[in-house]
Design an enzyme around this catalytic site. Structure first.
Site, PDB file in Angstrom:
ATOM      1  N   GLU A  48      -3.710   7.385  -4.617  1.00 21.16           N
ATOM      2  CA  GLU A  48      -3.943   6.719  -5.897  1.00 21.16           C
ATOM      3  C   GLU A  48      -5.234   7.266  -6.485  1.00 21.16           C
ATOM      4  O   GLU A  48      -6.216   7.398  -5.750  1.00 21.16           O
ATOM      5  CB  GLU A  48      -4.101   5.214  -5.693  1.00 21.16           C
ATOM      6  CG  GLU A  48      -2.776   4.525  -5.442  1.00 21.16           C
ATOM      7  CD  GLU A  48      -2.882   3.021  -5.304  1.00 21.16           C
ATOM      8  OE1 GLU A  48      -3.954   2.460  -5.631  1.00 21.16           O
ATOM      9  OE2 GLU A  48      -1.917   2.412  -4.865  1.00 21.16           O
TER      10      GLU A  48
ATOM     11  N   ARG B  18       0.861  -1.179   0.000  1.00 22.34           N
ATOM     12  CA  ARG B  18       0.000   0.000   0.000  1.00 22.34           C
ATOM     13  C   ARG B  18       0.899   1.232   0.000  1.00 22.34           C
ATOM     14  O   ARG B  18       1.919   1.273   0.708  1.00 22.34           O
ATOM     15  CB  ARG B  18      -0.898   0.041   1.240  1.00 22.34           C
ATOM     16  CG  ARG B  18      -2.078  -0.916   1.199  1.00 22.34           C
ATOM     17  CD  ARG B  18      -3.112  -0.526   0.144  1.00 22.34           C
ATOM     18  NE  ARG B  18      -4.279  -1.396   0.151  1.00 22.34           N
ATOM     19  CZ  ARG B  18      -4.421  -2.508  -0.598  1.00 22.34           C
ATOM     20  NH1 ARG B  18      -3.456  -2.872  -1.413  1.00 22.34           N
ATOM     21  NH2 ARG B  18      -5.530  -3.229  -0.527  1.00 22.34           N
TER      22      ARG B  18
ATOM     23  N   HIS C 261      -1.100   0.015  -9.698  1.00 19.46           N
ATOM     24  CA  HIS C 261      -1.734  -0.946  -8.776  1.00 19.46           C
ATOM     25  C   HIS C 261      -2.285  -2.164  -9.534  1.00 19.46           C
ATOM     26  O   HIS C 261      -3.491  -2.410  -9.534  1.00 19.46           O
ATOM     27  CB  HIS C 261      -2.848  -0.262  -7.961  1.00 19.46           C
ATOM     28  CG  HIS C 261      -3.151  -0.974  -6.664  1.00 19.46           C
ATOM     29  ND1 HIS C 261      -3.601  -0.333  -5.546  1.00 19.46           N
ATOM     30  CD2 HIS C 261      -3.068  -2.287  -6.322  1.00 19.46           C
ATOM     31  CE1 HIS C 261      -3.784  -1.218  -4.565  1.00 19.46           C
ATOM     32  NE2 HIS C 261      -3.464  -2.418  -5.023  1.00 19.46           N
TER      33      HIS C 261
HETATM   34  C1  DGY Z   1      -5.492  -6.252  -2.593  1.00 20.35           C
HETATM   35  O1  DGY Z   1      -6.231  -7.226  -2.801  1.00 20.35           O
HETATM   36  O2  DGY Z   1      -5.427  -5.713  -1.501  1.00 20.35           O
HETATM   37  C2  DGY Z   1      -4.653  -5.795  -3.723  1.00 20.35           C
HETATM   38  O3  DGY Z   1      -4.005  -4.618  -3.439  1.00 20.35           O
HETATM   39  C3  DGY Z   1      -5.498  -5.675  -4.979  1.00 20.35           C
HETATM   40  O4  DGY Z   1      -4.615  -5.675  -6.055  1.00 20.35           O
END
Ligand code: DGY
Length: 323
Positions: free
Chosen positions: A268, A239, A287
């Site tokens: 984002e 993240r 992402h």
């Molecule tokens: C998640 O599932 O948390 C991922 O970041 C999605 O790509």
């Protein structure tokens, strides 16, 4: 008997959406962009279940707008930092998520970013597109070797372990840090458990695999960046908020670290004007860690199963741990 009413915040793969449509009276947001927060508050009024994405802010006010009939929040992602978990807990609403199925896809992307940054693959492609390739050059686009280099994995959970397995195949030395990591558990994936400072000091590559929460927000900051090697490459597929973005830009600009390869940013999407994007030692993708067809199908299927279990009063097959 009438079907439970649910709201789904995006068109997701049919592997999940068809199940939701069969089992529920579903309204599905068909916009290319996520529903704005105020619209979402309207849409959830009176629903039994909500199937949401990591792009939706799900807080206590939204839960209250849904009303007392809301029986489940099912997120099509493994991470759930967009959801106020304590607010759901006090209201007795279980949260579902999709662990496991995106492990390999995300580890593939983390390793792909690591390789791309180490071997300057995107720069090489741009070099040709810009018409600069005139001859094989003994000195052009020299990168870094993976074999024999040290990879530091911060967060040795499912995805971190999958990255370690890949790194072992590339003959890397692997260090790992997680708050409760044992020596034995790290050794299972050929990693050595160390403290965070040792990992940062000794690693040529550092890859982040932690959830975002109050403890991990800005774990990578001015101080921790300064503990890294001057040529270290930082990879983030977890993240964006785990990294202090301004501190990273400064560290890349001033040579405190060598490079960064990021699948996630804070915020984002990243603004096209963001200074990070003009730095030659930053590689940023949008992402896409879980963006393979099989993986997204499985995520949609799991999210549908969690939703349907919740609205029919069954235990969720994959419930976010509480407490
Ligand atoms: C998640 O599932 O948390 C991922 O970041 C999605 O790509």
């Amino acid at each position: 008997m009438s079907k439970p009413r649910v709201f789904v915040t995006r068109i997701m793969p049919a592997a999940g959406l068809d199940r939701v449509r069969e089992a529920c009276n579903a309204e599905i947001w068909s916009g290319e962009m996520p529903p704005p927060y105020e619209t979402l508050r309207e849409k959830v009024r009176g629903v039994d279940g909500l199937l949401c994405m990591l792009t939706d802010r799900i807080d206590g006010q939204l839960m209250d707008a849904a009303g007392p009939g809301l029986k489940v929040i099912s997120q099509m992602a493994v991470g759930y930092d967009n959801i106020d978990v304590p607010a759901a807990q006090v209201r007795g609403i279980p949260i579902g998520h999709t662990p496991g199925v995106l492990t390999e896809a995300t580890a593939d992307l983390a390793f792909g970013l690591l390789l791309a940054a180490a071997r300057r693959i995107v720069e090489g492609a741009n070099y040709i597109q810009d018409g600069q390739w005139r001859t094989w050059d003994p000195n052009a686009l020299l990168g870094r070797d993976l074999s024999g280099a040290t990879l530091g994995i911060i967060g040795l959970g499912r995805i971190g372990r999958a990255v370690a397995r890949r790194a072992a195949g590339f003959n890397m030395r692997i260090l790992a840090y997680s708050p409760s990591l044992t020596f034995e558990s790290a050794a299972e994936v050929n990693a050595v458990a160390v403290d965070l400072e040792t990992l940062l000091r000794e690693s040529d590559f550092v890859s982040l695999h932690l959830p975002l929460n109050a403890r991990t927000r800005h774990l990578i900051n001015r101080v921790t960046l300064s503990q890294m090697k001057a040529n270290a490459i930082l990879v983030n597929t977890a993240r964006g908020g785990i990294i202090d973005h301004a501190a990273l830009v400064e560290a890349l600009r001033s040579g405190i670290i060598g490079g960064a390869a990021l699948d996630v940013t804070d915020p984002e999407p990243i603004s096209p004007d963001d200074p990070l994007l003009s730095l030659p030692n930053a590689l940023v993708v949008p992402h896409i860690g879980s963006a393979s067809q099989w993986t997204r199908d499985q995520m949609a299927r799991m999210a549908a199963e969690n939703l349907i279990a919740g609205v029919t009063g069954q235990p969720l097959p994959n419930r976010v741990p509480t407490g």
